[in-house]
Design a protein around this motif. Structure first.
Motif, PDB file in Angstrom:
ATOM      1  N   ALA A 126      51.429  53.270  39.325  1.00  0.00           N
ATOM      2  CA  ALA A 126      50.377  54.263  39.130  1.00  0.00           C
ATOM      3  C   ALA A 126      50.468  54.873  37.742  1.00  0.00           C
ATOM      4  CB  ALA A 126      50.489  55.369  40.183  1.00  0.00           C
ATOM      5  N   LYS A 281      46.322  46.456  45.625  1.00  0.00           N
ATOM      6  CA  LYS A 281      44.919  46.026  45.629  1.00  0.00           C
ATOM      7  C   LYS A 281      44.150  46.525  46.844  1.00  0.00           C
ATOM      8  CE  LYS A 281      45.934  41.841  42.987  1.00  0.00           C
ATOM      9  NZ  LYS A 281      46.068  40.354  43.052  1.00  0.00           N
ATOM     10  N   ARG A 283      42.291  49.086  49.421  1.00  0.00           N
ATOM     11  CA  ARG A 283      41.453  50.273  49.296  1.00  0.00           C
ATOM     12  C   ARG A 283      42.199  51.514  49.783  1.00  0.00           C
ATOM     13  NH1 ARG A 283      38.209  53.206  46.449  1.00  0.00           N
ATOM     14  NH2 ARG A 283      36.860  54.582  47.675  1.00  0.00           N
ATOM     15  N   GLU A 286      44.332  52.906  47.035  1.00  0.00           N
ATOM     16  CA  GLU A 286      43.466  53.494  46.017  1.00  0.00           C
ATOM     17  C   GLU A 286      43.021  54.895  46.430  1.00  0.00           C
ATOM     18  OE1 GLU A 286      39.245  52.610  43.662  1.00  0.00           O
ATOM     19  OE2 GLU A 286      40.054  51.152  45.086  1.00  0.00           O
ATOM     20  N   GLU A 287      42.640  55.052  47.699  1.00  0.00           N
ATOM     21  CA  GLU A 287      42.186  56.358  48.190  1.00  0.00           C
ATOM     22  C   GLU A 287      43.341  57.360  48.260  1.00  0.00           C
ATOM     23  OE1 GLU A 287      40.395  55.319  51.889  1.00  0.00           O
ATOM     24  OE2 GLU A 287      38.476  54.734  50.970  1.00  0.00           O
ATOM     25  N   GLU A 290      44.123  58.416  44.733  1.00  0.00           N
ATOM     26  CA  GLU A 290      43.059  59.240  44.164  1.00  0.00           C
ATOM     27  C   GLU A 290      43.209  60.689  44.610  1.00  0.00           C
ATOM     28  OE1 GLU A 290      38.161  59.292  43.891  1.00  0.00           O
ATOM     29  OE2 GLU A 290      39.216  57.528  44.670  1.00  0.00           O
ATOM     30  N   ASP A 295      45.786  57.079  39.223  1.00  0.00           N
ATOM     31  CA  ASP A 295      45.068  55.816  39.119  1.00  0.00           C
ATOM     32  C   ASP A 295      46.021  54.700  39.520  1.00  0.00           C
ATOM     33  OD1 ASP A 295      42.612  56.822  38.104  1.00  0.00           O
ATOM     34  OD2 ASP A 295      43.549  57.060  36.134  1.00  0.00           O
ATOM     35  N   VAL A 296      45.518  53.725  40.247  1.00  0.00           N
ATOM     36  CA  VAL A 296      46.353  52.605  40.674  1.00  0.00           C
ATOM     37  C   VAL A 296      46.782  51.800  39.451  1.00  0.00           C
ATOM     38  CG1 VAL A 296      46.439  50.480  42.027  1.00  0.00           C
ATOM     39  CG2 VAL A 296      45.229  52.480  42.920  1.00  0.00           C
TER      40      VAL A 296
END
Length: 327
Positions: A126, A281, A283, A286-287, A290, A295-296
């Motif tokens: 990250a 990768k 989702r 990523e959530e 966030e 940021d990934v």
């Protein structure tokens, strides 16, 4: 004598072949027991949160527990030293980030570990940015205005950091070196006390991570004048980067990467790299990231290795130019 030499050579070759077979078998069967993920920081911060999120997903994919081991203290040195003393078998991971991995090599004359030599990169997990905030009573509303005021009052403006040699301290040192001005550094024992005094107006400005910044900005207790990276934040798109707000070329990003001990079997290292890359990768990750203002990362070991080398050199120059010594 020739026959004896040939016999010894044949025996050594047979032993090497047997060891190779055993190593390959161990790599194929790996993991057969829980893994440990060392975090060179106390519970509750971004390094801990990232390790726990990635560790849980890695455990699901490997079919073994990933135990989080927080080893805070010493600017990350304690945790990194524990990790470097672990066996090079792929069962111990360590969460690398700026303090222990890219700042400490320039800050300390001698460390009990070498972040490049002693660890193998698994992947960049990250990245994030810091926000430059000011107290509402402090007049500047842009980096350009801050620089102009600081040049007219050298050393009269103070700023907080989470401690000497911390990333928030060096981020401001780089800002001063690039902008040609001087502020007075007020180091605190951690980000919490520094933030409290920034909100209370006892210090005039401060670099702060995204999650704790958002409620302070929304309530008007602090005012943001710039973000440290080279792009604006998705969560706060109206805040300009420091580079576009008066200091072209300024770019500081907080990074977090996964490592294991150098010398781990190649097959195990490759498996870890593949699994972590797949996790990043999703989702879901990523959530989760966030919500933490993260940021990934790219996930690749090469990106992590190149970034680490560049960061070590960057902060070594800043530390030398400022004459900073550890407390």
């Amino acid at each position: 004598m020739r026959r004896l030499t040939l016999s010894i050579t044949a025996a050594l070759l047979a032993l090497a072949a047997a060891n190779a077979v055993r190593a390959q078998s161990a790599s194929t069967d790996w993991p057969t027991r829980p893994l440990k993920f060392i975090v060179p920081a106390p519970p509750g911060g971004a390094p801990d949160a990232i390790a726990r999120m990635i560790g849980q997903k890695l455990a699901d994919r490997l079919g073994q527990q990933v135990l989080i081991d927080n080893r805070g203290g010493g600017g990350g040195i304690i945790g990194a030293e524990v990790a470097v003393k672990a066996p090079a078998d792929g069962y111990t991971l360590v969460l690398g980030y700026a303090g222990p991995f890219s700042i400490n090599p320039g800050l300390y004359d001698k460390l009990p570990y070498d972040p490049v030599r002693d660890f193998s990169p698994i992947g960049m997990l990250a990245t994030s940015q810091n926000i430059l905030v000011v107290h509402p009573s402090f007049a500047p509303r842009s980096v350009g205005q801050l620089i102009a005021l600081a040049k007219s009052k050298p050393g009269e403006i103070n700023y907080a950091s989470g401690g000497t040699g911390q990333s928030t301290h060096l981020s401001m040192e780089l800002l001063m070196q690039m902008g040609g001005f001087t502020l007075t550094h007020i180091p605190y024992k951690g980000a919490g006390p520094a933030l409290a005094d920034a909100v209370g107006g006892r210090v005039q400005l401060h670099f702060i991570a995204v999650p704790p910044a958002i409620p302070m900005l929304k309530s008007g207790k602090l005012i943001a004048i710039g973000v440290s990276g080279n792009t604006r934040l998705r969560a706060l798109p109206d805040i300009p980067t420091i580079a576009e707000s008066g200091l072209p070329g300024y770019d500081v990003q907080t990074w977090y990467g996964a490592f294991t001990r150098a010398g781990a079997p190649a097959a195990i290292l490759a498996r870890l790299q593949s699994e972590v890359g797949t996790i990043l990768k999703t989702r879901e990750i990523e959530e989760l990231f966030e919500r933490q203002g993260l940021d990934v990362g790219t996930g690749t070991a090469d990106d992590l290795a190149h970034s680490l080398a560049a960061e070590i050199e960057k902060w070594r120059r800043v530390v030398k130019a400022a004459g900073i010594r550890p407390e």
